[in-house]
Design a protein around this motif. Structure first.
Motif, PDB file in Angstrom:
ATOM      1  N   LEU A 206       0.931  -1.363   0.050  1.00 44.10           N
ATOM      2  CA  LEU A 206       0.093   0.064   0.210  1.00 44.10           C
ATOM      3  C   LEU A 206       0.763   1.306  -0.120  1.00 44.10           C
ATOM      4  O   LEU A 206       0.394   2.252   0.744  1.00 44.10           O
ATOM      5  CB  LEU A 206      -0.943  -0.028   1.250  1.00 44.10           C
ATOM      6  CG  LEU A 206      -2.041  -1.206   1.476  1.00 44.10           C
ATOM      7  CD1 LEU A 206      -2.945  -1.058   2.367  1.00 44.10           C
ATOM      8  CD2 LEU A 206      -2.753  -1.233   0.077  1.00 44.10           C
ATOM      9  N   ILE A 207       2.104   1.044  -0.492  1.00 44.77           N
ATOM     10  CA  ILE A 207       2.783   2.402  -0.425  1.00 44.77           C
ATOM     11  C   ILE A 207       2.972   2.914  -1.874  1.00 44.77           C
ATOM     12  O   ILE A 207       3.876   3.938  -2.002  1.00 44.77           O
ATOM     13  CB  ILE A 207       4.409   2.159  -0.079  1.00 44.77           C
ATOM     14  CG1 ILE A 207       4.978   1.221  -0.592  1.00 44.77           C
ATOM     15  CG2 ILE A 207       4.083   1.834   1.674  1.00 44.77           C
ATOM     16  CD1 ILE A 207       6.512   1.247  -0.178  1.00 44.77           C
ATOM     17  N   THR A 208       2.121   2.716  -2.589  1.00 46.40           N
ATOM     18  CA  THR A 208       2.093   3.377  -4.231  1.00 46.40           C
ATOM     19  C   THR A 208       1.704   4.579  -4.358  1.00 46.40           C
ATOM     20  O   THR A 208       1.113   5.190  -3.450  1.00 46.40           O
ATOM     21  CB  THR A 208       1.336   2.212  -5.339  1.00 46.40           C
ATOM     22  OG1 THR A 208       0.054   2.157  -4.453  1.00 46.40           O
ATOM     23  CG2 THR A 208       1.808   1.053  -5.254  1.00 46.40           C
TER      24      THR A 208
ATOM     25  N   ALA B  37      -7.192   4.435   2.811  1.00 44.57           N
ATOM     26  CA  ALA B  37      -6.669   5.402   3.097  1.00 44.57           C
ATOM     27  C   ALA B  37      -5.319   5.368   2.018  1.00 44.57           C
ATOM     28  O   ALA B  37      -4.795   6.731   1.819  1.00 44.57           O
ATOM     29  CB  ALA B  37      -6.129   5.416   4.520  1.00 44.57           C
ATOM     30  N   ALA B  38      -4.870   4.511   1.839  1.00 47.26           N
ATOM     31  CA  ALA B  38      -3.806   4.468   0.808  1.00 47.26           C
ATOM     32  C   ALA B  38      -3.884   4.859  -0.517  1.00 47.26           C
ATOM     33  O   ALA B  38      -3.103   5.486  -1.098  1.00 47.26           O
ATOM     34  CB  ALA B  38      -3.289   2.982   0.746  1.00 47.26           C
ATOM     35  N   GLY B  39      -5.345   5.064  -0.890  1.00 47.72           N
ATOM     36  CA  GLY B  39      -5.598   5.922  -2.169  1.00 47.72           C
ATOM     37  C   GLY B  39      -5.692   7.248  -1.977  1.00 47.72           C
ATOM     38  O   GLY B  39      -5.511   7.892  -3.140  1.00 47.72           O
ATOM     39  N   LEU B  40      -5.597   7.791  -0.810  1.00 44.85           N
ATOM     40  CA  LEU B  40      -5.662   9.321  -0.638  1.00 44.85           C
ATOM     41  C   LEU B  40      -4.411   9.928  -0.935  1.00 44.85           C
ATOM     42  O   LEU B  40      -3.421   9.255  -0.683  1.00 44.85           O
ATOM     43  CB  LEU B  40      -6.273   9.393   0.597  1.00 44.85           C
ATOM     44  CG  LEU B  40      -7.714   8.926   1.049  1.00 44.85           C
ATOM     45  CD1 LEU B  40      -8.121   9.322   2.474  1.00 44.85           C
ATOM     46  CD2 LEU B  40      -8.708   9.939   0.242  1.00 44.85           C
ATOM     47  N   ILE B  42      -2.282  11.985   0.837  1.00 46.21           N
ATOM     48  CA  ILE B  42      -2.120  12.715   2.074  1.00 46.21           C
ATOM     49  C   ILE B  42      -0.757  12.686   2.385  1.00 46.21           C
ATOM     50  O   ILE B  42      -0.204  12.969   3.529  1.00 46.21           O
ATOM     51  CB  ILE B  42      -2.836  12.057   3.146  1.00 46.21           C
ATOM     52  CG1 ILE B  42      -2.691  10.748   3.333  1.00 46.21           C
ATOM     53  CG2 ILE B  42      -4.188  12.639   3.214  1.00 46.21           C
ATOM     54  CD1 ILE B  42      -3.429  10.087   4.407  1.00 46.21           C
ATOM     55  N   GLY B  43       0.345  12.462   1.427  1.00 44.83           N
ATOM     56  CA  GLY B  43       1.735  12.714   1.389  1.00 44.83           C
ATOM     57  C   GLY B  43       2.366  11.932   2.553  1.00 44.83           C
ATOM     58  O   GLY B  43       2.224  10.705   2.669  1.00 44.83           O
ATOM     59  N   ARG B  44       2.884  12.654   3.451  1.00 47.33           N
ATOM     60  CA  ARG B  44       3.944  11.968   4.242  1.00 47.33           C
ATOM     61  C   ARG B  44       2.941  11.451   5.448  1.00 47.33           C
ATOM     62  O   ARG B  44       3.658  10.543   6.082  1.00 47.33           O
ATOM     63  CB  ARG B  44       4.870  12.718   4.755  1.00 47.33           C
ATOM     64  CG  ARG B  44       4.435  13.858   5.544  1.00 47.33           C
ATOM     65  CD  ARG B  44       5.516  15.156   5.701  1.00 47.33           C
ATOM     66  NE  ARG B  44       4.939  16.387   6.162  1.00 47.33           N
ATOM     67  CZ  ARG B  44       5.193  16.788   7.540  1.00 47.33           C
ATOM     68  NH1 ARG B  44       5.894  15.652   8.303  1.00 47.33           N
ATOM     69  NH2 ARG B  44       4.546  17.687   8.241  1.00 47.33           N
ATOM     70  N   PHE B  45       1.596  11.675   5.496  1.00 48.02           N
ATOM     71  CA  PHE B  45       0.818  11.117   6.458  1.00 48.02           C
ATOM     72  C   PHE B  45       0.412   9.862   6.209  1.00 48.02           C
ATOM     73  O   PHE B  45      -0.064   8.796   6.986  1.00 48.02           O
ATOM     74  CB  PHE B  45      -0.182  12.060   6.779  1.00 48.02           C
ATOM     75  CG  PHE B  45      -0.050  13.138   7.565  1.00 48.02           C
ATOM     76  CD1 PHE B  45       0.783  13.433   8.753  1.00 48.02           C
ATOM     77  CD2 PHE B  45      -0.145  14.427   6.755  1.00 48.02           C
ATOM     78  CE1 PHE B  45       0.984  14.372   9.219  1.00 48.02           C
ATOM     79  CE2 PHE B  45       0.191  15.799   7.271  1.00 48.02           C
ATOM     80  CZ  PHE B  45       0.772  15.688   8.495  1.00 48.02           C
ATOM     81  N   THR B  46       0.716   9.207   4.899  1.00 50.81           N
ATOM     82  CA  THR B  46       0.135   7.807   4.335  1.00 50.81           C
ATOM     83  C   THR B  46       0.951   6.994   5.310  1.00 50.81           C
ATOM     84  O   THR B  46       0.274   6.080   5.776  1.00 50.81           O
ATOM     85  CB  THR B  46       0.822   7.742   2.936  1.00 50.81           C
ATOM     86  OG1 THR B  46       0.606   8.861   2.244  1.00 50.81           O
ATOM     87  CG2 THR B  46       0.031   6.503   2.174  1.00 50.81           C
ATOM     88  N   LEU B  51       0.432   2.852   9.615  1.00 50.25           N
ATOM     89  CA  LEU B  51       0.865   2.200  10.733  1.00 50.25           C
ATOM     90  C   LEU B  51      -0.219   2.330  12.060  1.00 50.25           C
ATOM     91  O   LEU B  51      -0.276   1.308  12.734  1.00 50.25           O
ATOM     92  CB  LEU B  51       2.369   2.719  11.235  1.00 50.25           C
ATOM     93  CG  LEU B  51       3.378   2.315  10.167  1.00 50.25           C
ATOM     94  CD1 LEU B  51       4.720   2.891  10.821  1.00 50.25           C
ATOM     95  CD2 LEU B  51       3.608   0.808  10.163  1.00 50.25           C
ATOM     96  N   ILE B  52      -0.700   3.412  11.932  1.00 53.03           N
ATOM     97  CA  ILE B  52      -1.876   3.403  13.080  1.00 53.03           C
ATOM     98  C   ILE B  52      -2.852   2.300  13.024  1.00 53.03           C
ATOM     99  O   ILE B  52      -3.404   1.768  13.947  1.00 53.03           O
ATOM    100  CB  ILE B  52      -2.202   4.816  13.264  1.00 53.03           C
ATOM    101  CG1 ILE B  52      -1.394   5.923  13.727  1.00 53.03           C
ATOM    102  CG2 ILE B  52      -3.579   4.852  14.110  1.00 53.03           C
ATOM    103  CD1 ILE B  52      -1.523   7.359  13.521  1.00 53.03           C
ATOM    104  N   ILE B  53      -3.513   2.312  11.786  1.00 44.53           N
ATOM    105  CA  ILE B  53      -4.394   1.224  11.425  1.00 44.53           C
ATOM    106  C   ILE B  53      -3.896  -0.129  11.768  1.00 44.53           C
ATOM    107  O   ILE B  53      -4.781  -0.941  12.339  1.00 44.53           O
ATOM    108  CB  ILE B  53      -4.971   1.443  10.054  1.00 44.53           C
ATOM    109  CG1 ILE B  53      -5.667   2.855   9.837  1.00 44.53           C
ATOM    110  CG2 ILE B  53      -5.838   0.147   9.773  1.00 44.53           C
ATOM    111  CD1 ILE B  53      -6.238   3.102   8.461  1.00 44.53           C
ATOM    112  N   ALA B  54      -2.725  -0.418  11.290  1.00 40.77           N
ATOM    113  CA  ALA B  54      -2.127  -1.623  11.572  1.00 40.77           C
ATOM    114  C   ALA B  54      -1.883  -1.968  13.069  1.00 40.77           C
ATOM    115  O   ALA B  54      -2.517  -3.050  13.677  1.00 40.77           O
ATOM    116  CB  ALA B  54      -0.816  -1.863  10.801  1.00 40.77           C
ATOM    117  N   SER B  55      -1.413  -1.022  13.922  1.00 43.15           N
ATOM    118  CA  SER B  55      -1.464  -1.032  15.152  1.00 43.15           C
ATOM    119  C   SER B  55      -2.796  -1.353  15.789  1.00 43.15           C
ATOM    120  O   SER B  55      -3.001  -2.046  16.957  1.00 43.15           O
ATOM    121  CB  SER B  55      -0.670   0.216  15.912  1.00 43.15           C
ATOM    122  OG  SER B  55       0.462   0.632  15.253  1.00 43.15           O
ATOM    123  N   ALA B  56      -3.782  -0.636  15.418  1.00 42.62           N
ATOM    124  CA  ALA B  56      -5.170  -0.927  16.080  1.00 42.62           C
ATOM    125  C   ALA B  56      -5.558  -2.442  15.846  1.00 42.62           C
ATOM    126  O   ALA B  56      -6.370  -3.095  16.606  1.00 42.62           O
ATOM    127  CB  ALA B  56      -6.005  -0.035  15.495  1.00 42.62           C
TER     128      ALA B  56
END
Lengths: 208, 99
Positions: A206-208, B37-40, B42-46, B51-56
């Motif tokens: 998901l880093i594309t 969210a990956a499709g949005l 949002i630059g460096r917040f991606t 990571l926040i979602i994965a941690s949840a």
């Protein structure tokens, strides 16, 4: 002291479920360090080659990755349900859920097989000519991709074997409703494998 | 009653099937969220979002599926210490790397 001695007398087989679970968690911490080290390497190279990682990740199939994530999450559900079933003394249901877990794990590996096959077909594998002609960031990305998902896949394979043994234990009455620590520890292992994938998935796909 | 005693001596991990299915649905929803969210853009917040979602998700698996919620304090402290040391290695590494 007397009670302690009684516990250890011949009539009682010594059993320490709490100790067994704690031991399993300690083993899981070594796994955490094993994969944690790889995530460290990943984060450093991603930090030094952000653009190349970004582009290389486009080669990965997000749909297959998402599908595999859902399969693994579901297998975690069936694993925990098999424990809940044996707690309720429902042997058949527990075996059924263990079987489903294995089935889902096999599905995961089949997807992984096809995913890797497509990559190999495109000439993207460690040390391939196509890959070595790319920028160093691409080589690093795919190197990490193969090592990390490969090691994770190896854990899935090991999990399949262990759950198969648990199915036999359950049907033989070694794992029962009042002695299911082996199954529970298998569950702990399986959920850790799931957690590792939870982090691998966004970082590679998901880093594309 | 007797059976219940045996159960609690072994461990108190008997949750209902319901909560597991609920957690599973939550995990699937979070997976959908992280893909969306990956499709949005949002630059460096991606990365942070992922990571926040994965941690949840990991938190849900740890507490419910791995029964950490109903384990004794010892287990919780052990896990926190293990994660703490992993965090230290990341923090020290990036303290070195990003300056």
């Amino acid at each position: 002291m007397t009670t302690q001695a009684q516990v250890h007398s011949a009539e009682h087989v010594h059993r320490d479920d709490l100790g067994a679970r704690l031991g399993m968690w300690l083993f899981l911490f070594t796994e955490l360090i094993l994969f944690g080290g790889m995530f460290l390497v990943y984060s450093v190279y991603r930090f030094s080659h952000p653009q190349e990682f970004h582009i290389a990740a486009k080669e990965l199939n997000t749909i297959v990755g998402t599908f595999n994530t859902m399969i693994l999450l579901t297998s975690s559900l069936t694993m925990v349900l098999s424990i809940a079933a044996i707690q309720r003394d429902n042997k058949k249901l527990s075996i059924f859920f263990q079987f489903l877990t294995i089935l889902l794990a096999v599905f995961f590996m089949v997807n992984k097989f096809f995913e890797w096959s497509v990559k190999f077909h495109h000439g993207i594998y460690p040390g391939s000519e196509t890959l070595l002609n790319e920028k160093s960031g691409d080589i690093l990305f795919f190197g990490l991709y193969y090592v990390m998902t490969g090691l994770h896949g190896l854990h899935v394979l090991v999990g399949i074997v262990i759950i198969a043994v648990m199915m036999r234990f359950t049907s033989k009455g070694i794992v029962t409703h009042d002695n299911y620590i082996k199954l529970e520890n298998t569950g702990l292992y399986w959920h850790l494998v799931d957690i590792i994938w939870i982090f691998l998935f966004p970082l590679f796909y998901l880093i594309t | 009653m007797n059976e219940k005693n045996v159960q609690s001596e072994q461990s108190e991990h008997s949750h209902g099937f319901g909560i597991y299915i609920l957690v599973w649905l939550g995990l699937l929803a979070l997976t959908g969220l992280t893909v969306a969210a990956a499709g949005l853009d949002i630059g460096r917040f991606t990365v942070a979002t992922a990571l926040i979602i994965a941690s949840a998700k990991a938190y849900l698996v740890l507490t419910i599926f791995m029964h950490l919620r109903s384990e004794s304090k010892t287990f919780k402290i052990f896990v926190i210490v293990a994660l703490f040391f992993l965090a230290i290695s990341f923090i020290l590494l990036f303290a070195d790397y990003s300056f």
